[in-house]
Design an enzyme around this catalytic site. Structure first.
Site, short mmCIF file in Angstrom:
data_model
loop_
_atom_site.label_atom_id
_atom_site.label_comp_id
_atom_site.label_asym_id
_atom_site.label_seq_id
_atom_site.Cartn_x
_atom_site.Cartn_y
_atom_site.Cartn_z
CD GLU A 1 21.46 10.55 2.32
OE1 GLU A 1 20.37 11.10 2.24
OE2 GLU A 1 21.89 10.09 3.39
CD GLU B 1 17.24 8.28 0.41
OE1 GLU B 1 17.03 8.81 1.53
OE2 GLU B 1 18.18 7.53 0.19
C1 BGP Z 1 18.80 8.95 4.07
C2 BGP Z 1 19.26 7.57 3.75
C3 BGP Z 1 18.24 6.50 3.78
C4 BGP Z 1 17.09 6.74 4.70
C5 BGP Z 1 16.66 8.17 4.87
C6 BGP Z 1 15.74 8.45 6.02
O1 BGP Z 1 19.80 9.64 4.73
O2 BGP Z 1 19.85 7.53 2.45
O3 BGP Z 1 18.86 5.26 3.87
O4 BGP Z 1 17.00 5.93 5.77
O5 BGP Z 1 17.73 9.06 4.95
O6 BGP Z 1 16.49 8.53 7.19
P1 BGP Z 1 16.11 7.75 8.51
O7 BGP Z 1 15.94 6.32 8.12
O8 BGP Z 1 17.25 7.96 9.41
O9 BGP Z 1 14.87 8.38 9.00
#
Ligand code: BGP
Length: 480
Positions: A183, A375
């Site tokens: 990201e 993701e």
């Molecule tokens: C993205 C990241 C991840 C992950 C995901 C979910 O932004 O790359 O590392 O954690 O989001 O977000 P969160 O864990 O804040 O719910």
């Protein structure tokens, strides 16, 4: 007749292809724990007990759930076995830079850290799972953040280069798919987490952020070049937080606001995928007095573009010329105004499966390179219950519905003609949340017994979605 035949042939090609990379994703800082074991140095995450929302701590504090994570460092074998049981073809993970170079600027790597990932990759291979490795997933070594102000400094480029060369050399026979920065556009919203920048974000100018982005682009292009030179058949991807916008109304002003909002995302993948700065950003810099310091050779280096494009997708957002007229939505590190047509998760992230089809088409129209969904998933406060057979489980029908609806849209995008290489469900085994540092925000097919106060046995339990995803993979998407 000829037309009908060729259409039929094309339609066969456009479903999930045989080698579609089904799998899931984790990140080192959210799962490994063992934050000081075997010579690991501290990373920025070790002093971020509250995620992006809270202050950093002087030293690692016990409340920071990431220090133990889900203890993947010691339980990786069991976790990879569970992934294999679901039929994973790919496991997207990250290397903790501070395990390999504990401070970040050493000349020699930490052998024990390298050995750990040897074991992880060997286990993946044993189970026929392709590792896909992010080089930097929100875990800049703390020393580099504090001493050099992270990616604001050009000196990060040679440090990152040494790290890349070390892991490419070491794992050349074990890892084929790589990504540079997770990201990368998160730098904009959370400069510490996104780019290891220690200076508080309120004190950073746009100039500072664009300069830091330039350093990351150069480092990323250099990594592509090194990878291609050292392991010719390996592939490098970029990775952006793919939250595209819809205009709040059809007012032309809102449409222009949308175009500008989307460019804030696409700028990052534009440079990494096309190999040059787009004219819209050069104009923006000119109009706003932003002057990026480049060294000779930088622009040439940027031409080393990525082989595939990946992005995270959790939600879409709405944008308007005047956002103050509407209520603000919550979101994955960035957000817009609320879309009145969409439901939302317990954490207020708006759920929009069709937005994934739109995003895939948008990226493919722009780049014509293979896409990987790095993701996607639903964070929910799962409840562990008795399964009636002497064990425990989670009846996460809401997660199944979320994932099914999104995967159906992936299928439609394939049918639109988009080249999608694969799909990684985020947090395939429960991990600590990146934004909130909570344990109760769970995404997994596997429940990990760890509570918000840090207690729990760390035992793994299969959720209902575990079996559902296993069937999806074994039917190559037909059982959706
Ligand atoms: C993205 C990241 C991840 C992950 C995901 C979910 O932004 O790359 O590392 O954690 O989001 O977000 P969160 O864990 O804040 O719910």
């Amino acid at each position: 007749l000829f037309c009908a035949k060729s259409i039929k042939r094309n339609r066969e090609i456009m479903s999930f292809q045989k080698d579609f990379l089904w799998g899931g994703a984790l990140a080192a800082n959210q799962c490994e724990g063992a934050y000081l074991e075997d010579g690991k140095g501290l990373s920025i995450q070790d002093v971020m007990p509250k995620g992006v929302a809270g202050p950093v701590s002087e030293q690692p504090v016990p409340e920071n759930l990431k220090l133990i994570g889900i203890d993947f460092y010691h339980r990786y074998e069991e976790d990879i076995r569970l992934m294999a049981e679901m039929g994973f073809k790919v496991f997207r993970m990250s290397i903790a830079w501070s395990r390999i170079f504990p401070k970040g600027d050493e000349e020699q790597p930490n052998e024990k850290g390298l050995e750990f990932y040897d074991r992880v990759f060997d286990t993946c291979r044993l189970y026929g799972i392709e590792p896909m490795v992010t080089l930097s997933h929100y875990e800049t070594p703390l020393y580099l953040a504090k001493t050099y102000d992270g990616w604001r400094s050009r000196q990060m480029i040679p440090f990152f280069d040494r790290y890349c060369r070390t892991v490419f050399e070491r794992y050349q026979d074990k890892v084929k798919y790589w990504m540079t920065f997770n990201e990368i556009n998160a730098l904009w919203h959370f400069p510490l987490m996104g780019a290891g920048i220690w200076t508080p974000k309120e004190q950073l100018t746009e100039q500072d952020k664009y300069q830091a982005a330039h350093h990351e682009f150069v480092a990323s292009a250099l990594a592509v070049k090194r990878l291609h030179d050292m392991i010719p058949d390996a592939k490098m991807g970029c990775m952006v937080l793919g939250a595209l916008s819809y205009p709040m109304t059809p007012k032309p002003d809102d449409m222009i606001a949308m175009m500008e909002a989307d460019r804030k995302v696409m700028f990052f993948s534009d440079v990494q995928t096309r190999g040059y700065y787009p004219s819209y950003i050069k104009k923006y810099w000119e109009k706003n007095g932003i002057c990026i310091q480049m060294e000779s050779g930088d622009e040439e280096l940027l031409k080393n573009t990525v082989d595939y494009v990946s992005f995270s997708y959790y939600m879409s957002k709405c944008t308007a010329a005047d956002c103050s007229l509407y209520s603000k939505g919550a979101g994955n590190l960035t957000s817009g105004v609320k879309n009145p047509y969409l439901p939302e998760s317990e954490w207020g992230w708006q759920i929009d499966p069709q937005g994934l089809r739109y995003t895939l088409n948008y990226f493919y129209d722009r780049y014509q390179k293979p896409l990987f969904i790095a993701e996607n998933g639903l964070g929910a406060n799962d409840q562990l219950i008795d399964d009636g057979q002497g064990g425990y489980t989670v009846r996460d029908d809401y997660r199944i519905e979320y994932l099914r609806n999104h995967l159906k849209e992936v299928e439609k995008a394939l049918d639109d003609g988009v080249d999608v290489m694969g799909y990684a469900a985020w947090g395939c085994i429960d991990v600590v949340s990146a934004s909130t540092a909570q344990m109760k925000k769970r995404y997994g097919f596997v429940y990990v017994d760890r509570n918000e106060d840090g207690s729990g046995s760390l035992t793994r339990y299969k959720k209902k979605s575990f079996y559902w995803y296993r069937d999806v993979i074994s039917s190559n998407g037909a059982s959706l």
